[in-house]
Design a protein around this motif. Sequence first.
Motif, PDB file in Angstrom:
ATOM      1  N   LEU A   1       0.362   7.315  -6.675  1.00  0.00           N
ATOM      2  CA  LEU A   1       1.625   6.760  -5.854  1.00  0.00           C
ATOM      3  C   LEU A   1       2.226   5.922  -6.899  1.00  0.00           C
ATOM      4  O   LEU A   1       1.574   4.627  -7.044  1.00  0.00           O
ATOM      5  CB  LEU A   1       1.128   6.066  -4.660  1.00  0.00           C
ATOM      6  CG  LEU A   1       2.167   5.267  -3.589  1.00  0.00           C
ATOM      7  CD1 LEU A   1       3.500   6.087  -3.294  1.00  0.00           C
ATOM      8  CD2 LEU A   1       1.507   4.683  -2.683  1.00  0.00           C
ATOM      9  N   THR A   2       3.448   6.066  -6.952  1.00  0.00           N
ATOM     10  CA  THR A   2       4.146   4.879  -7.710  1.00  0.00           C
ATOM     11  C   THR A   2       5.133   4.288  -7.011  1.00  0.00           C
ATOM     12  O   THR A   2       6.057   4.734  -6.313  1.00  0.00           O
ATOM     13  CB  THR A   2       5.270   5.562  -8.834  1.00  0.00           C
ATOM     14  OG1 THR A   2       4.531   6.524  -9.785  1.00  0.00           O
ATOM     15  CG2 THR A   2       5.846   4.562  -9.788  1.00  0.00           C
TER      16      THR A   2
ATOM     17  N   ALA B   1      -4.414   6.959  -6.580  1.00  0.00           N
ATOM     18  CA  ALA B   1      -4.211   6.006  -7.519  1.00  0.00           C
ATOM     19  C   ALA B   1      -2.857   5.432  -6.711  1.00  0.00           C
ATOM     20  O   ALA B   1      -1.971   5.895  -6.565  1.00  0.00           O
ATOM     21  CB  ALA B   1      -4.151   6.382  -8.939  1.00  0.00           C
ATOM     22  N   VAL B   2      -2.905   4.038  -6.892  1.00  0.00           N
ATOM     23  CA  VAL B   2      -1.814   3.385  -6.333  1.00  0.00           C
ATOM     24  C   VAL B   2      -1.214   2.336  -7.667  1.00  0.00           C
ATOM     25  O   VAL B   2      -1.998   1.461  -7.979  1.00  0.00           O
ATOM     26  CB  VAL B   2      -1.954   2.361  -5.136  1.00  0.00           C
ATOM     27  CG1 VAL B   2      -0.608   1.714  -4.732  1.00  0.00           C
ATOM     28  CG2 VAL B   2      -2.346   3.310  -3.933  1.00  0.00           C
ATOM     29  N   THR B   3      -0.238   2.552  -8.229  1.00  0.00           N
ATOM     30  CA  THR B   3       0.164   1.889  -9.258  1.00  0.00           C
ATOM     31  C   THR B   3       1.068   0.629  -8.956  1.00  0.00           C
ATOM     32  O   THR B   3       1.295  -0.428  -9.812  1.00  0.00           O
ATOM     33  CB  THR B   3       1.238   2.722 -10.507  1.00  0.00           C
ATOM     34  OG1 THR B   3       2.451   3.127  -9.624  1.00  0.00           O
ATOM     35  CG2 THR B   3       0.477   4.227 -10.932  1.00  0.00           C
TER      36      THR B   3
ATOM     37  N   PHE C   1      -8.789  -4.313   2.607  1.00  0.00           N
ATOM     38  CA  PHE C   1      -8.271  -2.636   2.701  1.00  0.00           C
ATOM     39  C   PHE C   1      -8.414  -2.368   1.216  1.00  0.00           C
ATOM     40  O   PHE C   1      -8.605  -1.009   0.906  1.00  0.00           O
ATOM     41  CB  PHE C   1      -7.114  -3.032   3.073  1.00  0.00           C
ATOM     42  CG  PHE C   1      -6.388  -1.446   3.164  1.00  0.00           C
ATOM     43  CD1 PHE C   1      -7.238  -0.455   3.863  1.00  0.00           C
ATOM     44  CD2 PHE C   1      -5.137  -1.058   3.104  1.00  0.00           C
ATOM     45  CE1 PHE C   1      -6.505   0.866   4.017  1.00  0.00           C
ATOM     46  CE2 PHE C   1      -4.353   0.006   3.029  1.00  0.00           C
ATOM     47  CZ  PHE C   1      -5.285   1.156   3.677  1.00  0.00           C
ATOM     48  N   ILE C   2      -8.088  -3.136   0.150  1.00  0.00           N
ATOM     49  CA  ILE C   2      -8.112  -2.628  -1.302  1.00  0.00           C
ATOM     50  C   ILE C   2      -9.765  -2.154  -1.498  1.00  0.00           C
ATOM     51  O   ILE C   2      -9.864  -1.040  -2.180  1.00  0.00           O
ATOM     52  CB  ILE C   2      -7.850  -3.588  -2.307  1.00  0.00           C
ATOM     53  CG1 ILE C   2      -6.192  -3.972  -2.203  1.00  0.00           C
ATOM     54  CG2 ILE C   2      -8.181  -3.334  -3.876  1.00  0.00           C
ATOM     55  CD1 ILE C   2      -5.723  -4.873  -2.938  1.00  0.00           C
ATOM     56  N   GLU C   3     -10.655  -2.858  -1.289  1.00  0.00           N
ATOM     57  CA  GLU C   3     -11.892  -2.504  -1.477  1.00  0.00           C
ATOM     58  C   GLU C   3     -12.318  -1.296  -0.533  1.00  0.00           C
ATOM     59  O   GLU C   3     -13.359  -0.278  -1.059  1.00  0.00           O
ATOM     60  CB  GLU C   3     -12.804  -3.837  -0.932  1.00  0.00           C
ATOM     61  CG  GLU C   3     -12.914  -4.826  -1.788  1.00  0.00           C
ATOM     62  CD  GLU C   3     -13.723  -6.072  -1.481  1.00  0.00           C
ATOM     63  OE1 GLU C   3     -14.520  -5.781  -0.461  1.00  0.00           O
ATOM     64  OE2 GLU C   3     -13.833  -6.998  -2.348  1.00  0.00           O
ATOM     65  N   ALA C   4     -11.940  -1.135   0.490  1.00  0.00           N
ATOM     66  CA  ALA C   4     -11.987   0.118   1.431  1.00  0.00           C
ATOM     67  C   ALA C   4     -11.424   1.362   0.712  1.00  0.00           C
ATOM     68  O   ALA C   4     -11.868   2.335   0.626  1.00  0.00           O
ATOM     69  CB  ALA C   4     -11.539  -0.036   2.949  1.00  0.00           C
ATOM     70  N   LEU C   5     -10.106   0.978   0.203  1.00  0.00           N
ATOM     71  CA  LEU C   5      -9.693   2.218  -0.731  1.00  0.00           C
ATOM     72  C   LEU C   5     -10.285   2.554  -1.650  1.00  0.00           C
ATOM     73  O   LEU C   5     -10.656   3.735  -2.192  1.00  0.00           O
ATOM     74  CB  LEU C   5      -8.233   1.786  -1.261  1.00  0.00           C
ATOM     75  CG  LEU C   5      -7.234   1.502  -0.084  1.00  0.00           C
ATOM     76  CD1 LEU C   5      -5.895   0.742  -0.609  1.00  0.00           C
ATOM     77  CD2 LEU C   5      -6.538   3.044   0.463  1.00  0.00           C
TER      78      LEU C   5
ATOM     79  N   THR D   1      -7.777   4.443  -6.519  1.00  0.00           N
ATOM     80  CA  THR D   1      -7.846   3.291  -7.225  1.00  0.00           C
ATOM     81  C   THR D   1      -6.425   2.405  -7.296  1.00  0.00           C
ATOM     82  O   THR D   1      -5.505   3.006  -6.901  1.00  0.00           O
ATOM     83  CB  THR D   1      -7.987   3.534  -8.937  1.00  0.00           C
ATOM     84  OG1 THR D   1      -6.870   4.538  -9.107  1.00  0.00           O
ATOM     85  CG2 THR D   1      -8.977   4.433  -9.341  1.00  0.00           C
ATOM     86  N   VAL D   2      -6.633   1.188  -7.117  1.00  0.00           N
ATOM     87  CA  VAL D   2      -5.608   0.221  -7.202  1.00  0.00           C
ATOM     88  C   VAL D   2      -5.221  -0.626  -8.433  1.00  0.00           C
ATOM     89  O   VAL D   2      -6.132  -1.482  -8.813  1.00  0.00           O
ATOM     90  CB  VAL D   2      -5.424  -0.603  -5.810  1.00  0.00           C
ATOM     91  CG1 VAL D   2      -4.121  -1.622  -5.582  1.00  0.00           C
ATOM     92  CG2 VAL D   2      -5.907   0.266  -4.481  1.00  0.00           C
ATOM     93  N   SER D   3      -3.963  -0.668  -8.669  1.00  0.00           N
ATOM     94  CA  SER D   3      -3.937  -1.354 -10.059  1.00  0.00           C
ATOM     95  C   SER D   3      -3.669  -2.957  -9.907  1.00  0.00           C
ATOM     96  O   SER D   3      -3.899  -3.684 -10.766  1.00  0.00           O
ATOM     97  CB  SER D   3      -2.669  -0.792 -10.843  1.00  0.00           C
ATOM     98  OG  SER D   3      -2.671   0.409 -11.012  1.00  0.00           O
ATOM     99  N   ALA D   4      -3.240  -3.128  -8.612  1.00  0.00           N
ATOM    100  CA  ALA D   4      -2.919  -4.663  -8.491  1.00  0.00           C
ATOM    101  C   ALA D   4      -4.068  -5.482  -8.245  1.00  0.00           C
ATOM    102  O   ALA D   4      -5.129  -4.901  -7.963  1.00  0.00           O
ATOM    103  CB  ALA D   4      -2.004  -4.783  -7.041  1.00  0.00           C
TER     104      ALA D   4
END
Length: 530
Positions: free
Chosen positions: A121-122, A186-188, A302-306, A312-315
Amino acid sequence: MRRVALRSAAVLAVVATASVTTACVGGPAAPSPSASGSVPGLPAAALEVMQQPQYAEGRWLVSVQDIDSGEVLIDHDGDTMAEPGSFVKTYSAGAAWVKWGPDHTVTTPVKQNGTLTGGTLTGDLVLVGQGDLTLGGRTQPGGTVDYTNLDHNDANPLPGATLTTEDPLTGLDDLAAQVRASGITAVTGDVVVDDRLFQGELADKPISPIIVNQNLLDILVTPGAAAGDPASVALTPAVAPWTIRNEVTTVAAGEKAALKGPKVDPADPTTIVMAGTIAADSTPSLKVWEFDDPATFARTAFIEALQRAGVTVSADPVAVNPSGSLPDEAAVTALPAVAELESLPLGEEVTYVMKISYNRGAQTLICLLSAAVGDPSCESGLPEAQKIWAGAGLDTLGASLVDGSGLEGNFITPKNAVDIQTIMADRPDAERWRATLPILGVDGSLADVQVDSPAAGKVFAKTGTLLAGDSFNGRYRLVTKTLGGVMHTEGGRHLAFTVMVNQGFYDELDGVFEANDDVGAVAAAIQQAY
């Protein structure tokens, strides 16, 4: 002494920092039972309770009506206003119930704001808070809400609070799994919590539409095996960057002990410090830390749940929630949802609010009423509740309310409270409403009241208490103790009732807990007499 509100039989919540003198509004009060010697319709067993010395300078207010016939059985100062404490939740939760019904749910979505290519996801994921009081963290297998009679919301003032067994992050894990199932790996961009549905406040703490574990960190302190051993301290939910510094030591069994904290380390505001002592033979002690920024905590959780779900989350996961990057609310609403979590039915959410007297939950319902008419400030919530109750047939001039939870400054008449119960008793879902109320001697804030009475299990009522200090005499002043609801009497009648006592005086705090049982004893006497 500070003025506090008791939200259950063993719960104190600070609502001000200095003693406050409460004025009672309305017409002149009827003579107290101690002065008049009797009250028409009131059984002798109730009068005996009401005429105790600690209430000699105070007054009792009692209103009882037969639900089926409309006959007023007892009217002692029933049209005089007094502060009801947490009984106010009957007005806020009841208004939400009348407006939406017990089967109403809200849906918390995760929106995709960007393009998805090959699993990446961009752009951003947006978690939109909708005022779900439990967010999947208290749901039992049968779809009902779980609670303990002394809930973690009330853990700090007095010992005895316990936790339910459910994982408070269940709802976020569900949403994260749905995000992964949608094809996103993945979330950029970023993960943003949209908490713009409403922004409220109660007792200087935020009322937010995003609620994870009631926006609390639970801190469970367990003694070591012997004196001198360090205690163990567990943090739930364990979410970065929050950590515990454990400075609690174990003292000998039976020795007086005192926990200190929680407080944050001035050098690191994400480190919670627990200090003091705990006795070797004591049960684990629960304390809580309340968030000033629920959206940032929810974002990290929520990021940890993802990440647990394989996304994966870039932020930076522990950055402050970047709410300024959100599109306008209409644009967020129009975005596609990649995950949705349906709340428990309102009937279950109200059960949680009423059984354990959840202050922020009751105020959240007021904010939801405000948001429903397009006002995110929460200021329209009480006026909307007034319209709902007026439409249901209540004379709303019998109440003067400043919040939905029951802190100081709210006033009602006992008769007005009875009128609410008769209105609710006439609804097709009356039994479901009654089931949300604490039950005498059985559960919630009445679990330990009149346990051995023959009335136990037959009185369904909301409690409310306000306590102040008498610094002049070094004693405690019971501003009010309220109990109101419905009962099935020994003679087979169905009654709506309110029992209130104002201005009792006690040398020790334990006396206030005796007052909780005293109003229960008055209700039990009425239940047995009719």
